[in-house]
Design an enzyme around this catalytic site. Structure first.
Site, PDB file in Angstrom:
ATOM      1  N   ARG A  59       0.835  -1.207   0.000  1.00  0.00           N
ATOM      2  CA  ARG A  59       0.000   0.000   0.000  1.00  0.00           C
ATOM      3  C   ARG A  59       0.875   1.264   0.000  1.00  0.00           C
ATOM      4  NH1 ARG A  59      -4.834   1.114   4.240  1.00  0.00           N
ATOM      5  NH2 ARG A  59      -3.223   0.653   5.747  1.00  0.00           N
ATOM      6  N   MET A  84     -11.887   3.482  -3.825  1.00  0.00           N
ATOM      7  CA  MET A  84     -12.204   2.309  -3.011  1.00  0.00           C
ATOM      8  C   MET A  84     -11.005   1.728  -2.259  1.00  0.00           C
ATOM      9  SD  MET A  84     -15.391   2.203  -3.337  1.00  0.00           S
ATOM     10  CE  MET A  84     -15.849   0.590  -2.694  1.00  0.00           C
ATOM     11  N   HIS A 103     -19.435  10.083   1.699  1.00  0.00           N
ATOM     12  CA  HIS A 103     -19.891   8.740   2.089  1.00  0.00           C
ATOM     13  C   HIS A 103     -21.413   8.710   2.071  1.00  0.00           C
ATOM     14  CE1 HIS A 103     -19.616   4.841   4.024  1.00  0.00           C
ATOM     15  NE2 HIS A 103     -20.603   5.227   4.810  1.00  0.00           N
TER      16      HIS A 103
HETATM   17  C1  GRF Z   1     -20.852   7.343  -3.882  1.00  0.00           C
HETATM   18  O1  GRF Z   1     -22.042   6.814  -3.370  1.00  0.00           O
HETATM   19  C2  GRF Z   1     -19.970   7.852  -2.779  1.00  0.00           C
HETATM   20  O2  GRF Z   1     -20.683   8.364  -1.682  1.00  0.00           O
HETATM   21  C3  GRF Z   1     -19.225   6.605  -2.347  1.00  0.00           C
HETATM   22  O3  GRF Z   1     -19.002   5.913  -3.551  1.00  0.00           O
HETATM   23  C4  GRF Z   1     -19.983   6.277  -4.510  1.00  0.00           C
HETATM   24  C5  GRF Z   1     -19.226   6.791  -5.706  1.00  0.00           C
HETATM   25  O4  GRF Z   1     -20.073   7.073  -6.782  1.00  0.00           O
HETATM   26  N1  GRF Z   1     -18.024   6.940  -1.619  1.00  0.00           N
HETATM   27  P1  GRF Z   1     -19.489   7.862  -8.022  1.00  0.00           P
HETATM   28  O5  GRF Z   1     -18.289   7.081  -8.517  1.00  0.00           O
HETATM   29  O6  GRF Z   1     -19.116   9.246  -7.571  1.00  0.00           O
HETATM   30  O7  GRF Z   1     -20.600   7.875  -9.027  1.00  0.00           O
END
Ligand code: GRF
Length: 195
Positions: A59, A84, A103
């Site tokens: 990491r 992620m 989030h």
């Molecule tokens: C969103 O729901 C955000 O809150 C979460 O991951 C999702 C990402 O969606 N952290 P996007 O890639 O911005 O469409």
């Protein structure tokens, strides 16, 4: 920084373009996933994109390359938008107080993956989204802004996620604008609007 669809990144890019985040520029859209759909959308808009895959590195090795790219790009603020991966102390130290995340729940409820499903399964009547500073904890840094949405009895994970996502696209640009304008003060865990 994105790993997937990139709709929040696009919401931020729209806000910058429409001067809703005065003085801001999207200097770089970075992804750890070469196949992230958001990269294409970013490139189509003429944004600079960069993929840094982790591969079989540790990491920290991966993050060293990312931080070097951010420093070289003279990045002041890092917005995680569906990125992620957990950041290590190394990354957080390099950009302490300058990393934001969005989030899809009302933190501190339902941190981690599948927050919308967690809210449904828990039987919550209200959910929403949270923009927060990123620290070493999982979705646990000081909260900058939140929006709430109702959870309806007929909701599925998809319908609830959609309702929350609509709010995410409004909330993230507003929160980023507040931070970029410097209109805040952090007192312990509390982020106060200093305007
Ligand atoms: C969103 O729901 C955000 O809150 C979460 O991951 C999702 C990402 O969606 N952290 P996007 O890639 O911005 O469409």
């Amino acid at each position: 920084m994105i790993s997937g669809r990139g709709s929040n990144m696009i919401a931020l890019a729209d806000a910058v373009e429409q001067e809703r985040i005065p003085g801001a520029e999207i200097a770089l859209v970075m992804s750890d996933q070469p196949g992230a759909a958001g990269l294409l959308r970013a490139a189509e808009r003429g944004l600079k994109v960069l993929v840094i895959e982790r591969g079989d590195r540790t990491r920290e090795e991966h993050e060293q390359e990312i931080v070097a790219a951010l420093v070289e790009g003279q990045i002041d603020l890092v917005c995680l938008a569906g990125y992620m991966r957990l950041l290590s102390g190394y990354f957080i130290d390099a950009y302490r107080g300058r990393i934001l995340n969005i989030h899809p729940s009302l933190l501190p409820a339902f941190p981690g993956l599948a927050a919308q499903r967690q809210a449904l399964e828990h039987g919550a009547k209200w959910s929403g989204c949270t923009v927060h500073f990123v620290d070493e904890t999982l979705d646990g840094g000081p909260i900058i802004a939140q929006s709430i949405v109702p959870v309806w009895e007929e909701d599925t994970e998809e319908t609830l996620s959609e309702r929350i996502l609509e709010q995410e696209h409004l909330l993230y640009p507003k929160a980023v604008a507040q931070i970029v304008r410097g209109e805040y003060e952090v007192l312990g865990r509390r982020v106060l609007n200093s305007q």
